[in-house]
Design a protein around this motif. Structure first.
Motif, short mmCIF file in Angstrom:
data_model
loop_
_atom_site.label_atom_id
_atom_site.label_comp_id
_atom_site.label_asym_id
_atom_site.label_seq_id
_atom_site.Cartn_x
_atom_site.Cartn_y
_atom_site.Cartn_z
N LEU A 102 0.84 -1.20 0.00
CA LEU A 102 0.00 0.00 0.00
C LEU A 102 0.87 1.25 0.00
CD1 LEU A 102 -2.63 -1.15 2.63
CD2 LEU A 102 -2.92 -1.04 0.15
N GLY A 103 0.43 2.26 -0.74
CA GLY A 103 1.17 3.50 -0.81
C GLY A 103 0.70 4.52 0.20
N LEU A 113 -2.57 13.86 -1.49
CA LEU A 113 -2.97 12.48 -1.26
C LEU A 113 -2.52 11.62 -2.42
CD1 LEU A 113 -6.69 13.05 -0.20
CD2 LEU A 113 -4.79 12.46 1.31
N CYS A 114 -2.00 10.44 -2.12
CA CYS A 114 -1.73 9.47 -3.19
C CYS A 114 -3.04 8.72 -3.47
CB CYS A 114 -0.60 8.52 -2.80
SG CYS A 114 -0.99 7.31 -1.51
N GLU A 115 -3.06 7.94 -4.52
CA GLU A 115 -4.28 7.22 -4.89
C GLU A 115 -4.75 6.28 -3.79
OE1 GLU A 115 -5.58 4.07 -8.27
OE2 GLU A 115 -4.66 5.93 -8.98
N ASP A 116 -3.82 5.57 -3.15
CA ASP A 116 -4.22 4.66 -2.07
C ASP A 116 -4.86 5.42 -0.90
OD1 ASP A 116 -3.38 2.47 -3.52
OD2 ASP A 116 -1.56 2.14 -2.34
N GLU A 117 -4.35 6.60 -0.61
CA GLU A 117 -4.94 7.40 0.46
C GLU A 117 -6.35 7.87 0.09
OE1 GLU A 117 -0.86 9.17 2.43
OE2 GLU A 117 -1.77 10.25 0.75
N THR A 155 -13.68 7.83 -10.95
CA THR A 155 -12.83 8.80 -11.65
C THR A 155 -11.42 8.80 -11.10
OG1 THR A 155 -13.35 10.68 -10.22
CG2 THR A 155 -14.79 10.32 -12.13
N LEU A 156 -11.20 8.30 -9.90
CA LEU A 156 -9.88 8.26 -9.30
C LEU A 156 -9.02 7.15 -9.86
CD1 LEU A 156 -10.75 8.89 -5.55
CD2 LEU A 156 -9.74 10.51 -7.16
#
Length: 155
Positions: free
Chosen positions: A74-75, A84-88, A153-154
């Motif tokens: 996980l990032g 924010l990164c995508e995982d967040e 959309t993310l």
């Protein structure tokens, strides 16, 4: 001023979830006790010691469950990052969906976050997210809902 969807939200509940996620991930990856202290300080500052005790426990359980059920690493960004990164983003969506009782959005976020489509793993992640969402609600922290179309959309 228009905000990017990747900017750290100003809303207190979202900031707590991200602070808990980032610091817990760093604490587990690095074994750094300062990260544990930062979680405690952030939660007691916002919630007071009584509510923080329960909520921090749920953050720990939630992050450990995410890590255990994830099919990939996980990032996360450093605590000081305003982005924010995508995982967040997925983690926030997951907890917000749990707080709103939106299992469809939550399970999709869990799948995207963990990279797993395995029902048992997704159920564990969803349950841990619901426990954290309940602790936040009991502490008076309400997250802003993220509709399913926005989640898509993310990705």
């Amino acid at each position: 001023m228009t905000r990017s969807r990747r900017d750290l939200p100003d809303h207190p509940a979202e900031r707590l979830v991200i602070s808990g996620y980032r610091n817990m991930m760093a604490a587990l990856d690095l074994g750094d006790g300062a990260c544990w202290e930062e979680i405690w300080r952030a939660f007691t500052r916002e919630l007071g010691p009584e509510d923080a005790r329960r909520t921090v426990g749920e953050v720990q359980y939630w992050v450990r469950t995410l890590r255990a059920c994830s099919a990939r690493a996980l990032g996360f960004y450093p605590q000081c990052s305003g982005l924010l990164c995508e995982d967040e983003c997925m983690a926030l969506t997951l907890v917000a969906a749990a707080q709103a009782g939106d299992a469809s959005t939550g399970c999709e976020a869990a799948s995207l976050l963990t990279g797993s489509g395995e029902a048992a793993r997704l159920r564990e992640v969803w349950q841990a997210s619901c426990h954290l969402a309940t602790a936040l609600t009991c502490s008076g922290c309400r997250m802003q809902a993220c509709p399913l179309f926005a989640l898509r959309t993310l990705n």
